[in-house]
Scaffold this motif. Structure first.
Motif, PDB file in Angstrom:
ATOM      1  N   ASP A   1      39.726  19.789  21.984  1.00 18.72           N
ATOM      2  CA  ASP A   1      40.003  18.881  20.964  1.00 18.72           C
ATOM      3  C   ASP A   1      40.567  19.685  19.709  1.00 18.72           C
ATOM      4  O   ASP A   1      39.895  20.747  19.126  1.00 18.72           O
TER       5      ASP A   1
ATOM      6  N   ASN B   1      46.045  22.656  23.023  1.00 18.88           N
ATOM      7  CA  ASN B   1      45.748  21.864  21.764  1.00 18.88           C
ATOM      8  C   ASN B   1      45.311  20.432  22.585  1.00 18.88           C
ATOM      9  O   ASN B   1      44.703  19.533  21.913  1.00 18.88           O
TER      10      ASN B   1
ATOM     11  N   ARG C   1      40.850  19.517  16.535  1.00 19.90           N
ATOM     12  CA  ARG C   1      40.346  19.827  15.218  1.00 19.90           C
ATOM     13  C   ARG C   1      39.386  20.682  15.284  1.00 19.90           C
ATOM     14  O   ARG C   1      38.887  21.551  14.207  1.00 19.90           O
ATOM     15  N   HIS C   2      38.963  21.439  16.516  1.00 18.65           N
ATOM     16  CA  HIS C   2      38.145  22.715  16.317  1.00 18.65           C
ATOM     17  C   HIS C   2      39.122  23.828  16.977  1.00 18.65           C
ATOM     18  O   HIS C   2      38.257  24.765  17.233  1.00 18.65           O
TER      19      HIS C   2
ATOM     20  N   LYS D   1      34.111  28.124  16.881  1.00 16.71           N
ATOM     21  CA  LYS D   1      35.489  27.710  17.062  1.00 16.71           C
ATOM     22  C   LYS D   1      36.563  28.419  17.830  1.00 16.71           C
ATOM     23  O   LYS D   1      36.281  29.779  18.390  1.00 16.71           O
TER      24      LYS D   1
END
Lengths: 494, 494
Positions: free
Chosen positions: B66, B62, B68-69, B100
């Protein structure tokens, strides 16, 4: 899974005599081409209930084709040599090489099914065997073997008739021993176990082909046609220079004109007053069931499928009337959204799995893949072929968790559909219900009917059977759905 | 299966600091490309033993990409919502959409492994779960999901050290609860169950990747590299406009220079006289075993693999000396014959499965597919990738039937090979043993070593382990093979 094989399929002598010479010649040609190409072997598995003509069919295949290039193996009890080796050893020895046809009669399926039917092994052990078989057959498919698995089926009464007839026939009596009558006594158990095994081993690359065994001519022509079709299809792929590594096995072509839908009497009688009375009764029954204490450990998934204007909406309104609004959800299934397309196919249905004590009513469902997507070509053959097994898996998980899966095919005739379309165009508040697309779909009627029959054969299981609803009379259809649903819930609760 | 993950892999701080900035940038780029293309999701499963750094690795991923994805899900006990749905429901909810990355931490593997290790479910039930998982993951692969299954491993002593260190560390102590110590006590049982599950769920499209968890830097870099590799490989396939429907998952690239072979001390000491004495003793022991009454219910398959001139022939002569000539067969495996090429790959080895009370000695074996055929490109990647699972299945069937499967990799150094080649050229009666091909194979040494390590990781199982034989000293090698073989037979008999 055996529905289509209990319809009393038949071929009369005249059309048989006309068909067979051509079929034989074509089979011989195809066999020769397979032999000349030497790119893949053809492996034919012969299984099914006793007395369904397995042996005779093997003989016919040997008679119709060149028996010098057919390796037929019948497996009875293991020999000394075989007993001293692992279970699969003798089957490996019997595999046909590329270019040849191998017929295995009594194969890796016989022993697990019989032993489980006799109570000699547990379900979990049976499932281990199934798993091994699946891995083995997946390997065969990857290695390029064309696998055709025939299951010869007879209804219980047909089996009894057949055994009796054979016993009386001086030429056939020797075939009916105590062993055969023992198997007849186990019919129900044998059928349930077979269904379980067939459901779990019907893969996209090697699905089961269930053949009704009662009529000899039908049986021979069906097997011959399917075999021919499969060989031709595969030869064409090889000629193209490459073939997909995830071959879907061919689905059987129709041999006679009988199918699950056209043998239904679509217009059933039910007068309006009788309907009103019965409706009230059924709705009351459903209401009581959905408020039953034991219902808290269960849930219901109602699946409604049918041609356009088959009356799904009307059924849904009668269902929801009987239920508490907080308890049910109606889930209309249209084309998938962008979010849904970004996920595996069944994802959008998993989202909608009902919680305990709830009722999910699916207006069209996960069967879209093997109906509209198949017929309209929205999805490639290997994908819809594997969907049958995936759907069976999905429903298996629902049922094991206490969910009642009630699936209805609302069957109407083309004439009735036309009448309803025209009515809709006339009635102002119904006009939104009919679009150009509906008229277009009508043109593909035959394709849809074929897909529906395949769907029912491959996904109507003991744990989640399909109910065919004769729906030309709306009243009758609604009562049949409500009654069946109540019965299914009662089975789960009591 | 865990051999490679007990070698003490390590990366020092300097090379870590040098590697990470580049790796992070590459991972971010790849993640961005996956997101922009939106053609497939990346699904990362995180499993393994307690204390092997699973949580930290998820955090690092993480941090490096990124977040967020990235959809990270940690599954602990089921919530009310979840308990009211079938077992797989919560995992379906957590699947990442196309474009994703999804990390599932504690997933469909955790519950079956833990329950079985605790004795709460039987092997047959575990195998049912395994079968369901295999069908589910096959579906994911068919749907285009890139599945990466990481298993973080620690040896028993490494786990103990790690738990102790954490307990002493004021910042880490909260992580070590009674639950962790309970798991440590079950280590052996947990390891055996995990091995069984990994072996049966390591498929060609979603094989397990076992990562040694002891050194944090090694762990992070390894997982990062494998993930990067997998995404890049798949992106390249998608760019090509089509991708095979039977994708093989990527095999992990080497992260540090340690591997199963180069950590062996190839030249072991054994003087000629000691050798003579021990040889006689071993041969006597083997002779007695092969005449033991209980041996009649067993058989032996000896598999000898190794680089050219590794001394396989010498070992075979020492084995056969101890056996009755009617009892053993030496089976040299060369390129397949025409008859053999017309059958599935394992067919020619099934033919050679020994009867009870016999010994089959394979001079090279079914491992050819994942060694020479892989390295020389005689066989496509999906084919040799699926061979690991097929071979495990094959050996599983042999072992269950009472056959002792003893597999030896004769490991020699390049220098020793050169010396032996030159000797062979000089000695007249040995000259036939060396050909141009042998010199060519030498050039692919690294490729072979890599393939050997993969082979051992994927096919060394509790029921049929590989024995690595340090073979620069022929005497030592022969004694090691004989001794190990005797021990394996004794285990089976007593």
């Amino acid at each position: 899974m055996f529905e289509s094989a209990e319809l009393g399929h038949k071929i009369d002598k005249a059309s048989y005599d006309e068909t067979v010479p051509v079929l034989r010649a074509d089979l011989l040609d195809a066999q020769y081409d397979v032999g000349a190409l030497k790119k893949f072997p053809v492996l034919i598995l012969i299984n099914g209930v006793e007395g369904a003509g397995k042996g005779e069919t093997v003989n016919i295949l040997n008679a119709w084709m060149d028996p010098r290039h057919i390796l037929t193996h019948a497996f009875a009890d293991a020999s000394d040599e075989e007993r001293e080796r692992p279970f699969m050893w003798r089957f490996w020895q019997a595999l046909p090489p590329k270019g040849k046809v191998g017929i295995l009669f009594g194969n890796w399926y016989s022993d697990p099914i019989l032993r489980h039917a006799r109570g000699e092994c547990k379900t979990a052990q049976l499932d281990q065997r199934i798993e091994e078989i699946n891995r083995f057959e997946a390997m065969l498919a990857q290695e390029g073997v064309l696998v055709l698995k025939f299951w010869f089926h007879l209804s219980k009464s047909a089996q009894k008739d057949r055994l009796k007839t054979l016993s009386k026939d001086p030429d056939g009596a020797w075939r009916v021993t105590d062993h055969e009558w023992e198997l007849y006594k186990m019919y129900d158990r044998f059928r349930a176990v077979s269904e379980h095994v067939l459901r779990h081993t019907s893969s996209a690359h090697a699905p089961w082909i269930v053949v009704e065994g009662a009529d000899a001519r039908y049986r021979y022509v069906t097997v011959g046609r399917i075999l021919l079709d499969a060989m031709r299809k595969r030869l064409a792929q090889e000629e193209r220079g490459w073939h997909s590594r995830v071959n879907a096995a061919p689905l059987p072509p129709a041999t006679d004109t009988r199918d699950l839908l056209n043998t239904l009497v679509l217009r059933q009688k039910l007068a309006k007053e009788d309907y009103a009375k019965q409706l009230e009764k059924c709705q009351g029954r459903l209401a009581m069931l959905s408020r039953h204490a034991r219902f808290r450990n269960h849930a219901v998934a109602v699946v409604l499928e049918g041609m356009d204007a088959a009356g799904k909406g009307g059924v849904i309104r009668r269902l929801t009337c009987a239920l508490d609004a907080r308890q049910y959800r109606v889930i209309p299934i249209a084309a998938p959204t962008e979010e849904e397309r970004a996920q595996p196919y069944l994802w959008r249905f998993w989202r909608q799995v009902p919680r305990k004590a709830r009722v999910a009513i699916f207006d069209r469902s996960w069967y879209g893949r093997v109906l509209v997507e198949r017929v309209e070509g929205f999805c490639a053959e290997p994908d819809w072929m594997r969907a049958y097994a995936e759907i069976n898996d999905f429903e298996d998980q629902l049922v094991r968790d206490g969910i009642v899966v009630a699936k209805f095919w609302m069957a109407i005739s083309q004439e009735e559909q036309l009448k309803r379309f025209q009515e809709r165009e006339k009635t102002r508040f119904k006009r939104f219900k009919i679009t150009d697309e509906d008229w277009r779909n009508r043109e593909k009627w035959d394709g849809y009917e074929h897909a529906v029959c395949d769907m029912i054969d491959r996904t109507s299981t003991e744990i989640a059977p399909w109910t065919l609803v004769e729906a030309d009379n709306k009243y009758f259809a609604r009562i049949k759905v409500l009654k069946t649903l109540c019965e299914r819930i009662e089975q789960a609760l009591y």
